[in-house]
Design a protein around this motif. Structure first.
Motif, PDB file in Angstrom:
ATOM      1  N   PHE A 197      -2.390   9.071 -10.982  1.00 22.02           N
ATOM      2  CA  PHE A 197      -2.034  10.142 -10.051  1.00 22.02           C
ATOM      3  C   PHE A 197      -3.319  10.659  -9.419  1.00 22.02           C
ATOM      4  CE2 PHE A 197      -1.173  14.747  -9.303  1.00 22.02           C
ATOM      5  CZ  PHE A 197      -0.315  14.560  -8.237  1.00 22.02           C
ATOM      6  N   ASP A 198      -3.579  10.243  -8.197  1.00 15.57           N
ATOM      7  CA  ASP A 198      -4.827  10.573  -7.510  1.00 15.57           C
ATOM      8  C   ASP A 198      -4.523  10.955  -6.047  1.00 15.57           C
ATOM      9  OD1 ASP A 198      -7.336  10.752  -6.394  1.00 15.57           O
ATOM     10  OD2 ASP A 198      -7.963   8.718  -6.923  1.00 15.57           O
ATOM     11  N   PRO A 199      -4.035  12.191  -5.835  1.00 20.54           N
ATOM     12  CA  PRO A 199      -3.679  12.602  -4.475  1.00 20.54           C
ATOM     13  C   PRO A 199      -4.834  12.476  -3.485  1.00 20.54           C
ATOM     14  CG  PRO A 199      -3.017  14.271  -6.069  1.00 20.54           C
ATOM     15  CD  PRO A 199      -3.810  13.247  -6.821  1.00 20.54           C
ATOM     16  N   MET A 214       1.513   2.388   8.593  1.00 15.52           N
ATOM     17  CA  MET A 214       1.252   2.885   7.243  1.00 15.52           C
ATOM     18  C   MET A 214       2.121   2.106   6.268  1.00 15.52           C
ATOM     19  SD  MET A 214       1.863   6.712   5.630  1.00 15.52           S
ATOM     20  CE  MET A 214       1.893   7.369   7.248  1.00 15.52           C
ATOM     21  N   ASN A 215       1.484   1.588   5.238  1.00 13.24           N
ATOM     22  CA  ASN A 215       2.200   0.785   4.262  1.00 13.24           C
ATOM     23  C   ASN A 215       1.844   1.293   2.868  1.00 13.24           C
ATOM     24  OD1 ASN A 215       3.453  -1.156   2.775  1.00 13.24           O
ATOM     25  ND2 ASN A 215       2.445  -2.892   3.739  1.00 13.24           N
ATOM     26  N   VAL A 216       2.792   1.980   2.206  1.00 16.20           N
ATOM     27  CA  VAL A 216       2.542   2.564   0.884  1.00 16.20           C
ATOM     28  C   VAL A 216       3.584   2.035  -0.097  1.00 16.20           C
ATOM     29  CG1 VAL A 216       2.364   4.711  -0.446  1.00 16.20           C
ATOM     30  CG2 VAL A 216       1.626   4.658   1.953  1.00 16.20           C
ATOM     31  N   THR A 217       3.097   1.434  -1.188  1.00 19.75           N
ATOM     32  CA  THR A 217       3.990   0.956  -2.245  1.00 19.75           C
ATOM     33  C   THR A 217       3.520   1.532  -3.566  1.00 19.75           C
ATOM     34  OG1 THR A 217       4.282  -1.121  -1.048  1.00 19.75           O
ATOM     35  CG2 THR A 217       5.007  -1.085  -3.333  1.00 19.75           C
ATOM     36  N   VAL A 218       4.463   2.132  -4.317  1.00 21.70           N
ATOM     37  CA  VAL A 218       4.150   2.719  -5.617  1.00 21.70           C
ATOM     38  C   VAL A 218       4.803   1.855  -6.691  1.00 21.70           C
ATOM     39  CG1 VAL A 218       4.288   4.775  -7.067  1.00 21.70           C
ATOM     40  CG2 VAL A 218       4.177   5.027  -4.588  1.00 21.70           C
ATOM     41  N   TYR A 219       3.982   1.397  -7.640  1.00 18.75           N
ATOM     42  CA  TYR A 219       4.472   0.596  -8.756  1.00 18.75           C
ATOM     43  C   TYR A 219       4.664   1.528  -9.944  1.00 18.75           C
ATOM     44  CZ  TYR A 219       3.313  -3.318  -5.805  1.00 18.75           C
ATOM     45  OH  TYR A 219       3.276  -4.199  -4.755  1.00 18.75           O
ATOM     46  N   THR A 220       5.904   1.565 -10.492  1.00 20.89           N
ATOM     47  CA  THR A 220       6.280   2.590 -11.460  1.00 20.89           C
ATOM     48  C   THR A 220       7.070   2.006 -12.628  1.00 20.89           C
ATOM     49  OG1 THR A 220       8.420   2.987 -10.412  1.00 20.89           O
ATOM     50  CG2 THR A 220       6.559   4.258  -9.575  1.00 20.89           C
ATOM     51  N   THR A 221       7.284   2.870 -13.635  1.00 20.48           N
ATOM     52  CA  THR A 221       8.311   2.647 -14.656  1.00 20.48           C
ATOM     53  C   THR A 221       9.154   3.917 -14.712  1.00 20.48           C
ATOM     54  OG1 THR A 221       6.940   3.512 -16.457  1.00 20.48           O
ATOM     55  CG2 THR A 221       6.813   1.139 -16.048  1.00 20.48           C
ATOM     56  N   THR A 222      10.337   3.821 -15.288  1.00 18.86           N
ATOM     57  CA  THR A 222      11.241   4.978 -15.305  1.00 18.86           C
ATOM     58  C   THR A 222      10.793   6.060 -16.286  1.00 18.86           C
ATOM     59  OG1 THR A 222      12.636   3.814 -16.881  1.00 18.86           O
ATOM     60  CG2 THR A 222      13.300   3.708 -14.578  1.00 18.86           C
ATOM     61  N   THR A 223       9.917   5.726 -17.242  1.00 20.41           N
ATOM     62  CA  THR A 223       9.527   6.690 -18.272  1.00 20.41           C
ATOM     63  C   THR A 223       8.165   7.323 -18.008  1.00 20.41           C
ATOM     64  OG1 THR A 223       8.582   4.889 -19.562  1.00 20.41           O
ATOM     65  CG2 THR A 223      10.858   5.498 -20.062  1.00 20.41           C
ATOM     66  N   ASP A 251       6.380   9.907 -11.380  1.00 18.77           N
ATOM     67  CA  ASP A 251       7.186  10.937 -10.718  1.00 18.77           C
ATOM     68  C   ASP A 251       6.289  11.869  -9.905  1.00 18.77           C
ATOM     69  OD1 ASP A 251       9.524   9.910 -11.804  1.00 18.77           O
ATOM     70  OD2 ASP A 251       9.463  11.249 -13.538  1.00 18.77           O
ATOM     71  N   MET A 252       5.110  12.179 -10.427  1.00 16.03           N
ATOM     72  CA  MET A 252       4.184  13.069  -9.716  1.00 16.03           C
ATOM     73  C   MET A 252       3.711  12.421  -8.410  1.00 16.03           C
ATOM     74  SD  MET A 252       2.109  14.466 -13.055  1.00 16.03           S
ATOM     75  CE  MET A 252       0.760  15.211 -12.175  1.00 16.03           C
ATOM     76  N   VAL A 253       3.406  11.132  -8.457  1.00 15.27           N
ATOM     77  CA  VAL A 253       2.973  10.434  -7.240  1.00 15.27           C
ATOM     78  C   VAL A 253       4.100  10.425  -6.216  1.00 15.27           C
ATOM     79  CG1 VAL A 253       2.363   8.182  -6.271  1.00 15.27           C
ATOM     80  CG2 VAL A 253       1.208   8.998  -8.311  1.00 15.27           C
ATOM     81  N   PRO A 278       1.160   4.999 -12.730  1.00 22.68           N
ATOM     82  CA  PRO A 278       1.467   4.371 -11.449  1.00 22.68           C
ATOM     83  C   PRO A 278       0.243   3.677 -10.847  1.00 22.68           C
ATOM     84  CG  PRO A 278       1.075   6.706 -11.125  1.00 22.68           C
ATOM     85  CD  PRO A 278       1.026   6.460 -12.610  1.00 22.68           C
ATOM     86  N   GLN A 279       0.531   2.667 -10.048  1.00 22.04           N
ATOM     87  CA  GLN A 279      -0.476   2.062  -9.180  1.00 22.04           C
ATOM     88  C   GLN A 279       0.108   2.132  -7.780  1.00 22.04           C
ATOM     89  OE1 GLN A 279      -2.577  -1.511 -10.407  1.00 22.04           O
ATOM     90  NE2 GLN A 279      -1.577  -1.395 -12.398  1.00 22.04           N
ATOM     91  N   THR A 280      -0.702   2.588  -6.856  1.00 20.67           N
ATOM     92  CA  THR A 280      -0.236   2.771  -5.490  1.00 20.67           C
ATOM     93  C   THR A 280      -1.086   1.924  -4.563  1.00 20.67           C
ATOM     94  OG1 THR A 280       0.326   5.059  -6.058  1.00 20.67           O
ATOM     95  CG2 THR A 280       0.319   4.490  -3.722  1.00 20.67           C
ATOM     96  N   ASN A 281      -0.416   1.134  -3.737  1.00 22.73           N
ATOM     97  CA  ASN A 281      -1.119   0.328  -2.744  1.00 22.73           C
ATOM     98  C   ASN A 281      -0.938   1.026  -1.397  1.00 22.73           C
ATOM     99  OD1 ASN A 281      -1.678  -1.653  -0.671  1.00 22.73           O
ATOM    100  ND2 ASN A 281      -1.714  -3.148  -2.306  1.00 22.73           N
TER     101      ASN A 281
END
Length: 74
Positions: free
Chosen positions: A64-66, A1-10, A15-17, A52-55
Motif C-alpha cells: 500500500f503505497d499511495p 492510464m493503465n492500472v492493475t491491482v493484484y490481490t487476494t480476498t484476505t 482493500d486499502m489500495v 497487493p502489487q499494483t502495475n
C-alpha cells in the motif's frame, strides 16, 4: 492510464489500495491471485510474492503505497 491491482480476498492492504484508487477516481482492473497459476505468473513478472502489487503504466508498486501510485501516474 493503465492500472492493475493484484490481490487476494484476505488481504487488508489490497482493500486499502482499491479504496484509495476509488476515492481518487482512478479506474483499475483487479486480478485475484489466489489461483496458484496466477500467483506464479505474478512472481515471474515481479519476483515478489506479496500482495497487493499494483502495475501503473508498466511501473510496479509493492504494498500500500499511495505516494508511489500517484508518482507513477504522473
Amino acid at each position: 492510464m493503465n492500472v492493475t491491482v493484484y490481490t487476494t480476498t484476505t488481504c487488508p492492504y489490497c482493500d486499502m489500495v482499491k479504496s484509495f484508487l476509488s476515492q481518487n477516481n482512478i479506474p483499475y482492473k483487479e486480478v485475484n491471485v489466489e489461483d496458484m497459476e496466477k500467483m506464479q505468473q505474478l512472481v515471474q513478472k515481479t519476483g515478489q510474492m506479496g500482495v497487493p502489487q499494483t502495475n501503473v503504466n508498466g511501473t510496479w508498486i509493492l504494498g500500500f503505497d499511495p505516494n508511489g501510485i500517484m508518482a507513477a501516474l504522473k
